[in-house]
Design a protein around this motif. Sequence first.
Motif, PDB file in Angstrom:
ATOM      1  N   GLU A 101     -17.351  -4.672  99.865  1.00  0.00           N
ATOM      2  CA  GLU A 101     -16.954  -3.553 100.721  1.00  0.00           C
ATOM      3  C   GLU A 101     -16.810  -2.243  99.941  1.00  0.00           C
ATOM      4  O   GLU A 101     -17.235  -1.186 100.375  1.00  0.00           O
ATOM      5  N   ASN A 102     -16.214  -2.313  98.759  1.00  0.00           N
ATOM      6  CA  ASN A 102     -16.005  -1.065  97.995  1.00  0.00           C
ATOM      7  C   ASN A 102     -17.064  -0.918  96.907  1.00  0.00           C
ATOM      8  O   ASN A 102     -16.798  -0.431  95.816  1.00  0.00           O
ATOM      9  N   TRP A 103     -18.280  -1.332  97.234  1.00  0.00           N
ATOM     10  CA  TRP A 103     -19.396  -1.260  96.286  1.00  0.00           C
ATOM     11  C   TRP A 103     -19.543   0.140  95.683  1.00  0.00           C
ATOM     12  O   TRP A 103     -19.703   0.290  94.472  1.00  0.00           O
ATOM     13  N   ALA A 104     -19.494   1.166  96.522  1.00  0.00           N
ATOM     14  CA  ALA A 104     -19.761   2.537  96.049  1.00  0.00           C
ATOM     15  C   ALA A 104     -18.792   2.928  94.937  1.00  0.00           C
ATOM     16  O   ALA A 104     -19.192   3.485  93.911  1.00  0.00           O
ATOM     17  N   ALA A 105     -17.514   2.612  95.141  1.00  0.00           N
ATOM     18  CA  ALA A 105     -16.509   2.971  94.134  1.00  0.00           C
ATOM     19  C   ALA A 105     -16.687   2.144  92.862  1.00  0.00           C
ATOM     20  O   ALA A 105     -16.593   2.660  91.746  1.00  0.00           O
ATOM     21  N   LYS A 106     -16.978   0.859  93.031  1.00  0.00           N
ATOM     22  CA  LYS A 106     -17.086  -0.031  91.864  1.00  0.00           C
ATOM     23  C   LYS A 106     -18.363   0.185  91.067  1.00  0.00           C
ATOM     24  O   LYS A 106     -18.458  -0.169  89.902  1.00  0.00           O
ATOM     25  N   SER A 107     -19.384   0.747  91.708  1.00  0.00           N
ATOM     26  CA  SER A 107     -20.703   0.850  91.065  1.00  0.00           C
ATOM     27  C   SER A 107     -20.736   1.851  89.910  1.00  0.00           C
ATOM     28  O   SER A 107     -21.634   1.813  89.082  1.00  0.00           O
ATOM     29  N   ASN A 108     -19.735   2.758  89.896  1.00  0.00           N
ATOM     30  CA  ASN A 108     -19.708   3.835  88.882  1.00  0.00           C
ATOM     31  C   ASN A 108     -20.958   4.701  88.912  1.00  0.00           C
ATOM     32  O   ASN A 108     -21.328   5.312  87.909  1.00  0.00           O
ATOM     33  N   LEU A 109     -21.644   4.750  90.046  1.00  0.00           N
ATOM     34  CA  LEU A 109     -22.846   5.579  90.141  1.00  0.00           C
ATOM     35  C   LEU A 109     -22.474   7.006  90.503  1.00  0.00           C
ATOM     36  O   LEU A 109     -21.537   7.238  91.264  1.00  0.00           O
ATOM     37  N   ASP A 110     -23.219   7.939  89.949  1.00  0.00           N
ATOM     38  CA  ASP A 110     -23.084   9.335  90.364  1.00  0.00           C
ATOM     39  C   ASP A 110     -24.169   9.574  91.412  1.00  0.00           C
ATOM     40  O   ASP A 110     -25.350   9.657  91.080  1.00  0.00           O
ATOM     41  N   PHE A 111     -23.762   9.666  92.681  1.00  0.00           N
ATOM     42  CA  PHE A 111     -24.732   9.693  93.776  1.00  0.00           C
ATOM     43  C   PHE A 111     -25.523  11.000  93.848  1.00  0.00           C
ATOM     44  O   PHE A 111     -26.421  11.142  94.662  1.00  0.00           O
ATOM     45  N   SER A 112     -25.173  11.935  92.969  1.00  0.00           N
ATOM     46  CA  SER A 112     -25.972  13.165  92.920  1.00  0.00           C
ATOM     47  C   SER A 112     -26.956  13.141  91.750  1.00  0.00           C
ATOM     48  O   SER A 112     -27.635  14.125  91.485  1.00  0.00           O
ATOM     49  N   ASP A 113     -27.051  11.994  91.067  1.00  0.00           N
ATOM     50  CA  ASP A 113     -27.938  11.887  89.905  1.00  0.00           C
ATOM     51  C   ASP A 113     -29.126  10.974  90.245  1.00  0.00           C
ATOM     52  O   ASP A 113     -29.003   9.754  90.282  1.00  0.00           O
ATOM     53  N   LYS A 114     -30.295  11.601  90.490  1.00  0.00           N
ATOM     54  CA  LYS A 114     -31.497  10.848  90.887  1.00  0.00           C
ATOM     55  C   LYS A 114     -31.861   9.769  89.890  1.00  0.00           C
ATOM     56  O   LYS A 114     -32.207   8.648  90.260  1.00  0.00           O
ATOM     57  N   SER A 115     -31.825  10.116  88.594  1.00  0.00           N
ATOM     58  CA  SER A 115     -32.322   9.166  87.586  1.00  0.00           C
ATOM     59  C   SER A 115     -31.433   7.921  87.538  1.00  0.00           C
ATOM     60  O   SER A 115     -31.927   6.802  87.397  1.00  0.00           O
ATOM     61  N   GLN A 116     -30.126   8.118  87.702  1.00  0.00           N
ATOM     62  CA  GLN A 116     -29.208   6.967  87.751  1.00  0.00           C
ATOM     63  C   GLN A 116     -29.535   6.054  88.924  1.00  0.00           C
ATOM     64  O   GLN A 116     -29.534   4.833  88.809  1.00  0.00           O
ATOM     65  N   LEU A 117     -29.794   6.678  90.084  1.00  0.00           N
ATOM     66  CA  LEU A 117     -30.058   5.897  91.296  1.00  0.00           C
ATOM     67  C   LEU A 117     -31.412   5.202  91.222  1.00  0.00           C
ATOM     68  O   LEU A 117     -31.582   4.094  91.726  1.00  0.00           O
ATOM     69  N   LEU A 118     -32.365   5.840  90.569  1.00  0.00           N
ATOM     70  CA  LEU A 118     -33.670   5.194  90.386  1.00  0.00           C
ATOM     71  C   LEU A 118     -33.500   3.956  89.494  1.00  0.00           C
ATOM     72  O   LEU A 118     -34.050   2.893  89.790  1.00  0.00           O
ATOM     73  N   GLU A 119     -32.708   4.093  88.435  1.00  0.00           N
ATOM     74  CA  GLU A 119     -32.445   2.938  87.559  1.00  0.00           C
ATOM     75  C   GLU A 119     -31.741   1.829  88.337  1.00  0.00           C
ATOM     76  O   GLU A 119     -32.054   0.648  88.194  1.00  0.00           O
TER      77      GLU A 119
END
Length: 389
Positions: free
Chosen positions: A239-257
């Motif tokens: 449920e709290n995937w977004a918080a736990k993922s430590n992803l910066d949702f404004s960083d394309k390269s992170q999300l591509l990885e």
Amino acid sequence: MLIKNKKIAIVGGGPGGLTLAKLLQLKGVDVKVYERDIDKNARVQGSPLDLHDNSGLAALEKANLLDEFKKNYMPGADKTTITNEKAEIFFSDHETVQTEDFGHEHFRPEIDRGTLRRILIDSLQDDTILWNSHFLSMQKQNEGWLLQFKNETTSYADIVIAADGANSKIRPYITDIKSFYSGITMLEGNVYEADKSLPKISGILRGGKIMAFGNEKDILMGQKANNEIGFYASFKAEENWAAKSNLDFSDKSQLLEWFKTTYFEWSDIWHELFENVQTPFIPRPINCMPLDQTWETIPNLTLVGDAAHVMPPFAGEGVNMAMLDALELSECLTTDKYNSIKEAIAVYEKTMQKRASLIAQESLENGEKMHSKNALTTMISFFGGDHHG
């Protein structure tokens, strides 16, 4: 008419709230819409909507807006291509000749969400919508409610209708029943100038929709107006995937990885989406209201749309349900069949809860099917069968 000379406040200017305002205005009701956006151009509207004959389109017809809808819908945007994770096409109805068949139960014309909102806004009397009205709280006053907003204004209404979405601030005044997490999270992205930036994907999309299934994960996307494409990576997660993922949702390269790792069996064709997206991505945990929800009717307060019955998007019914809520509530409040406003609201709520429960169950089941091991074969037989739409 029960609500003659009553002031009605609708909190939330999405399709449900705006449709309700229009239908009430046509009956001469004093109605105001309080919307937290600064103005009508404040934000990107989500993916296109397909309206259904007995709900969304029925409401527009009653609102005298069907002709306006016909001028603005996107022919062909409901055409569907189903692929596997390698972007190999297993089903497409692009070659099926479709006639514009308003009134046919399987005809589901698509319209850009922003366009639908504009049609509804433009149809209302000039001073109906109070922009920059971010609802904070309300107190009982006389027979009605005194509403407080963030911009330090207050407003009195005899009847308040919550159309303020899945995280409704007004719902807790009616019930403490909360939605539950469905087990699925969607990551939403948007690409502009899609024909240039997504040559491979645009070639498969062809102005319609793509549903890609593989390894219990999906990519779902649709053509929007102005050469824009909206897409969702949809997958099972905590449920709290977004918080736990430590992803910066404004960083394309992170999300591509992240995509390459999580969707590791998927073709690199899909990388185009992540390389060309307008950031930030929006993570959306998909929630649903309990299917057996009921509450004690309040004589001057009720809800429509996601505020009443948030559900997963996997039956394509969210906006249709909200617009049907608006239609049914407006009929209940403006008929002379009931002895009191409370009775009118109770009749609406009972019908709405029952109807929404069936659709929510279908949405949950579809979500399971679309994220199962054999999602591809299930969805091909669904679309290839008689259930198209």
